[in-house]
Scaffold this motif. Structure first.
Motif, mmCIF file in Angstrom:
data_model
loop_
_atom_site.group_PDB
_atom_site.id
_atom_site.type_symbol
_atom_site.label_atom_id
_atom_site.label_comp_id
_atom_site.label_asym_id
_atom_site.label_seq_id
_atom_site.Cartn_x
_atom_site.Cartn_y
_atom_site.Cartn_z
ATOM 1 N N VAL A 184 0.801 -1.226 0.000
ATOM 2 C CA VAL A 184 0.000 0.000 0.000
ATOM 3 C C VAL A 184 0.834 1.276 0.000
ATOM 4 O O VAL A 184 0.275 2.363 -0.163
ATOM 5 N N THR A 185 2.164 1.158 0.173
ATOM 6 C CA THR A 185 2.982 2.379 0.195
ATOM 7 C C THR A 185 3.761 2.532 -1.109
ATOM 8 O O THR A 185 3.355 3.274 -2.002
ATOM 9 N N ASP A 186 4.889 1.802 -1.229
ATOM 10 C CA ASP A 186 5.688 1.987 -2.446
ATOM 11 C C ASP A 186 5.173 1.153 -3.629
ATOM 12 O O ASP A 186 5.653 1.292 -4.755
ATOM 13 N N LYS A 187 4.191 0.284 -3.372
ATOM 14 C CA LYS A 187 3.516 -0.496 -4.423
ATOM 15 C C LYS A 187 4.486 -1.368 -5.225
ATOM 16 O O LYS A 187 4.256 -1.652 -6.401
ATOM 17 N N THR A 188 5.556 -1.827 -4.557
ATOM 18 C CA THR A 188 6.487 -2.742 -5.211
ATOM 19 C C THR A 188 5.972 -4.177 -5.165
ATOM 20 O O THR A 188 6.596 -5.076 -5.724
ATOM 21 N N ILE A 189 4.856 -4.388 -4.505
ATOM 22 C CA ILE A 189 4.196 -5.697 -4.436
ATOM 23 C C ILE A 189 2.750 -5.511 -4.886
ATOM 24 O O ILE A 189 2.097 -4.520 -4.549
ATOM 25 N N ASP A 190 2.253 -6.477 -5.676
ATOM 26 C CA ASP A 190 0.866 -6.425 -6.157
ATOM 27 C C ASP A 190 -0.073 -7.314 -5.344
ATOM 28 O O ASP A 190 -1.255 -6.992 -5.207
#
Length: 353
Positions: A184-190
């Motif tokens: 939810v922050t850097d969106k490096t994970i989906d």
């Protein structure tokens, strides 16, 4: 008079003779994350079952099922473990395929009791275009920590759905908490995969505003990819009542079975202590279902046939059958229930160094 006082002291065990209590033996049960369901199940066993067996049981957190298999096999003091059925089966499959390390670890392990189904959650951002589990292909997926049952479940489900391993470039192995933060922050994970029996503390503790940030993916049993999945996993219902801050309606999902596992111990003292533990579990299951984690209400005190290569621990199986027979006779209702190139599975299970 003196003789009477001396006798009373001896009977009370105050002089260190006679009927003085035997010190409880200290055992460990390996569980999973501090915020998962396994740690609560282990603590319930320590509080409501172990004392009657004269065991001081320490519920120890761990990375999860795959690590638990190794620790049960090799770590002194660990006599019990909680293990997911797909992790257990994966070790057996790899052993059958010629992996000696997997065989060494899994063959001496024994099942005490099948417990309950653990729900499998796939979490995405609230604004994600993904709504179903079968839509995670090629997503940046956090599979769970290396050594965890969650990571093995993620890899197995992905392979069953798509006929190929998770792409290494898009997979991370972070803790649930760190992965959700990145989601939810850097969106490096989906997508974040989580395996935990509901109600899972990680999700229960989320605030109402979480619904604006994340959502859970639905499982579609009618999708073509689901046929292979349902040969290993079970359909589940993720209840809105379990997670009122996240869900407004129940959600179709998936689950994996949790097992209480031990080692094929042959020393007389250990065998006797584990028999006492099994007897206490049988006798105190109603207490667990009343006072323990809600998942205990799904536990059935039964010893169903296991898969090929799986075996019950004979001393505890005999004890449970004896206990059940006694309950039946008494008419009481039974409560329910060169450098080696490592594969992705081998890395997750810790079989590659």
């Amino acid at each position: 008079m003196k003789k009477t006082v001396m006798s009373a002291l001896l009977l009370a065990g105050l002089l260190g003779h006679g009927t003085a209590a035997v010190a409880a033996v200290e055992y460990k049960i390996v569980t999973a994350s501090e915020r998962g369901t396994y740690i609560k199940i282990g603590r319930d066993l320590a509080q409501f079952v172990a004392p009657s067996a004269n065991i001081k049981l320490d519920a120890v957190p761990s990375a999860g099922s795959a690590e638990n298999v190794r620790r049960l096999r090799y770590e002194p003091g660990v006599k019990l473990a909680l293990v997911q059925s797909d992790v257990y089966q994966s070790f057996l499959d790899m052993a059958a395929g010629g992996n000696a390390a997997a065989g060494t670890m899994i063959r001496p392990l024994r099942v005490i009791l099948p417990l309950y189904n653990e729900e499998i959650y796939f979490i995405v951002r609230a604004d994600s275009d993904r709504n179903y589990v079968h839509e995670i292909r090629n997503a940046k997926l956090n599979a769970g920590e290396l050594g965890s049952g969650t990571a093995l479940t993620s890899a197995t489900l992905y392979r069953l759905m798509f006929g190929e391993p998770m792409p290494d470039a898009g997979v991370s192995y972070l803790s649930n908490e760190e992965a959700l933060a990145r989601l939810v922050t850097d969106k490096t994970i989906d997508v974040v995969a989580v395996v935990a029996g509901q109600p899972a503390k990680l999700l229960v503790d989320m605030k109402p505003e979480s619904r604006q940030l994340i959502k859970l993916l639905r499982f579609d049993p009618g999708h073509p990819s689901s046929e292979a999945v349902l040969k290993t996993y079970f359909p589940a219902n993720v209840r809105a009542s379990s997670y009122p801050n996240l869900l407004t309606t129940d959600l179709p999902g998936l689950a994996v079975k949790a097992f209480l596992v031990t080692y094929d111990f042959e020393t007389k003292d250990t065998e006797s202590n584990l028999r006492a533990m099994a007897r206490s579990l049988c006798q105190n299951l109603p207490l667990l279902q009343d006072k323990g984690h809600p998942k205990w209400r799904e536990v059935e005190l039964a010893l169903p046939d296991l898969g090929r290569g799986w075996f019950y621990y004979a001393p505890t199986a005999r004890e449970i059958r004896t206990c059940l027979a006694g309950e039946t006779r008494a008419g009481r209702p039974l409560k329910s229930r060169a450098v080696k190139v490592c594969s992705q599975q081998e890395r997750i299970l810790g079989l590659c160094q």
